[in-house]
Design an enzyme around this catalytic site. Structure first.
Site, PDB file in Angstrom:
ATOM      1  CE1 TYR A   1      -9.733  -6.113   1.346  1.00  0.00           C
ATOM      2  CE2 TYR A   1      -8.521  -8.147   1.078  1.00  0.00           C
ATOM      3  CZ  TYR A   1      -8.556  -6.818   1.436  1.00  0.00           C
ATOM      4  OH  TYR A   1      -7.410  -6.205   1.870  1.00  0.00           O
TER       5      TYR A   1
ATOM      6  CE  LYS B   1     -15.660   8.584   4.142  1.00  0.00           C
ATOM      7  NZ  LYS B   1     -14.927   9.627   4.861  1.00  0.00           N
TER       8      LYS B   1
ATOM      9  CG  ASP C   1     -12.850   9.919   7.748  1.00  0.00           C
ATOM     10  OD1 ASP C   1     -13.641   9.301   8.494  1.00  0.00           O
ATOM     11  OD2 ASP C   1     -13.216  10.875   7.030  1.00  0.00           O
TER      12      ASP C   1
ATOM     13  CG  ASP D   1      -5.516  -4.849   4.308  1.00  0.00           C
ATOM     14  OD1 ASP D   1      -4.732  -5.626   4.885  1.00  0.00           O
ATOM     15  OD2 ASP D   1      -5.209  -4.211   3.278  1.00  0.00           O
TER      16      ASP D   1
ATOM     17  CG  ASP E   1      -0.252  -2.985   7.350  1.00  0.00           C
ATOM     18  OD1 ASP E   1      -0.670  -4.149   7.550  1.00  0.00           O
ATOM     19  OD2 ASP E   1       0.713  -2.728   6.599  1.00  0.00           O
TER      20      ASP E   1
HETATM   21  C1  IPM Z   1      -3.248  -9.072   4.903  1.00  0.00           C
HETATM   22  C2  IPM Z   1      -2.815  -8.840   3.479  1.00  0.00           C
HETATM   23  C3  IPM Z   1      -3.832  -9.462   2.538  1.00  0.00           C
HETATM   24  C4  IPM Z   1      -5.174  -8.747   2.733  1.00  0.00           C
HETATM   25  C5  IPM Z   1      -3.429  -9.435   1.054  1.00  0.00           C
HETATM   26  C6  IPM Z   1      -2.031  -9.948   0.831  1.00  0.00           C
HETATM   27  C7  IPM Z   1      -4.406 -10.215   0.216  1.00  0.00           C
HETATM   28  O1  IPM Z   1      -2.629  -7.487   3.230  1.00  0.00           O
HETATM   29  O2  IPM Z   1      -3.361 -10.245   5.302  1.00  0.00           O
HETATM   30  O3  IPM Z   1      -3.438  -8.094   5.623  1.00  0.00           O
HETATM   31  O4  IPM Z   1      -5.404  -7.705   2.133  1.00  0.00           O
HETATM   32  O5  IPM Z   1      -5.977  -9.252   3.518  1.00  0.00           O
HETATM   33 MN    MN Z   2      -2.784  -6.235   5.041  1.00  0.00          MN
END
Ligand code: IPM
Ligand code: MN
Ligand code: NAD
Length: 374
Positions: free
Chosen positions: A134, A209, A241, A265, A269
């Site tokens: 990042y 990794k 993974d 990140d 999700d």
């Molecule tokens: C999150 C988002 C951000 C990230 C993006 C929008 C920059 O996906 O907050 O998870 O990757 O951190």
């Molecule tokens: Mn995200």
């Protein structure tokens, strides 16, 4: 008094922030805490109108706040990255919010896509938030000889990279650097192991990794070893993974995961999915000795924006995380208990979990629950 900077942002951002503020108002009344809000109109509309993404002056004003509450950034009318990097990442880096705390908790009453009722998913997820892939260092070069100078400026350190590239037999090359520093890895590991101690967790899972990206995650592992010894808490290493696999098959085995920025990140999700969906996932960008920023894990969800159907629970739980970080722990626990009650009753459900309750109905129900004496 707590001074809160509010950035509603794009898409569903303003809709979920409105519900979080409703809940904070109820907290204010019940717990006798005063919040002083200042709104900052950052995001796509502001950018398209003025050409400005985020001014120095806004950063200065935000730096005088006790915390920041944010909705979401990103809009289909704006090229990807301009707002996400220009606002979100810039603020995370500027305020050195090196911890991205994203608790993955499955509440009773929320359907879990993994099936089987009563699964006990409760993972403290600590994502490193300032380094890794990042850092925004990279470039594109064309055939021949070229030289690229890049610099990484952080409060604690500066690194300059002079990269000479000689490209033969190919017309174009793009590259992007991943950076882990001893300082950066050590402080997030310290935070993770301290959190484990506070929560009574006896095993920390460090994700990487290291079998492929041996340099950056070799250093990452050393920092984990060091923190484990220092805090007297066991650790295990797992490749990202395999973690993805286990989070789907047996998420109950994890209690605290610490991950580098990019894998964190992606895995959060996935974490959001197993806690019922993005609508339920909160997060805090934390600098333990600075200004922290709280936002749901989800983005601006342009596909459902403006319809009044977005699930505000992730944003409301983010405001509870904010209260906890500000040291108002009783109020934080109160908000979480109210959310828990409303979800377990199952009378108010947004469309993401098959209901038809509006965004504000959920906020109202949580506020009513909060008003009850506990
Ligand atoms: C999150 C988002 C951000 C990230 C993006 C929008 C920059 O996906 O907050 O998870 O990757 O951190
Ligand atoms: Mn995200
Ligand atoms: P997204 O999280 O906005 O949406 C993904 C899917 O989940 C969509 O179908 C959306 O409708 C649904 N969803 C998300 N939050 C929901 C909620 N609270 N209730 C019900 N459904 C919900 O991700 P995306 O579509 O990949 O990105 C959209 C924009 O948001 C992009 O510009 C992206 O860069 C940005 N983004 C911002 C953040 C942030 O501000 N922290 C995080 C992720 C993405």
């Amino acid at each position: 008094m707590q001074k809160i900077g509010v950035i509603p942002g794009d898409g569903v951002g303003p809709e979920v922030v409105a519900e979080a503020r409703k809940v904070l108002d109820a907290v204010s009344e019940k717990h006798g805490i005063t919040f002083e809000y200042e709104e900052f109109p950052l995001g796509a509309d502001h950018y398209l109108r003025t050409g400005e993404v985020l001014s120095e002056e806004t950063i200065q004003r935000l730096s005088r706040k006790d915390a920041i509450l944010l909705g979401a950034m990103g809009d289909p009318r704006v090229k990807p990255g301009i707002l996400e990097k220009g606002v979100l990442l810039r603020l995370r880096f500027h305020f050195d919010q090196y911890v991205n705390l994203r608790p993955i908790k499955l509440f009773e009453g929320v359907p879990c896509p993994l099936g089987a009722k009563g699964r006990k998913i409760n993972i403290e997820f600590v994502r490193e938030n300032t380094e890794d892939f990042y850092v925004g260092l990279g470039g594109r070069v064309h055939e021949g000889l070229s030289k690229t100078s890049l610099s990484l400026l952080r409060k604690a350190y500066e690194a300059r990279f002079d990269i000479g590239i000689e490209l033969k037999d190919e017309s174009e090359l793009a590259f992007q650097l991943g950076v882990v520093t001893r300082h950066g890895a050590r402080r997030v590991m310290d935070y993770a192991f301290q959190l484990a101690k506070k929560k009574g967790i006896d095993l920390v899972t460090a994700v990487d990794k290291a079998n492929v990206l041996t340099e950056i995650y070799g250093l990452w592992r050393e920092a984990a070893e060091e923190a484990s010894a220092k805090h007297g808490i066991a650790k295990e290493f797992q490749y990202v993974d395999a973690v993805a696999l286990h989070m789907v098959r047996t998420p109950e085995r994890f209690r605290l995961i610490v991950a580098p920025n990019l894998f964190g990140d992606i895995l959060t999700d996935l974490g959001a999915a197993i806690q019922g969906g993005l609508g339920f996932a909160p997060s805090g960008n934390i600098n333990p000795s600075g200004v922290s920023m709280f936002e749901p894990v989800h983005g601006s969800a342009p596909d459902i924006a403006g319809k009044g159907i977005v699930n505000p629970v992730g944003a409301i739980l983010s405001s509870a995380l904010m209260l906890e970080t500000l040291g108002i722990e009783k109020a934080a626990a109160d908000v979480e208990a109210a959310v828990k009650k409303i979800l377990s009753e199952g009378r108010h459900k947004t469309a993401d979990i098959g209901g038809n309750a509006s965004t504000s109905k959920i906020g109202d129900a949580i506020v009513r629950e909060l008003a009850k004496p506990r």
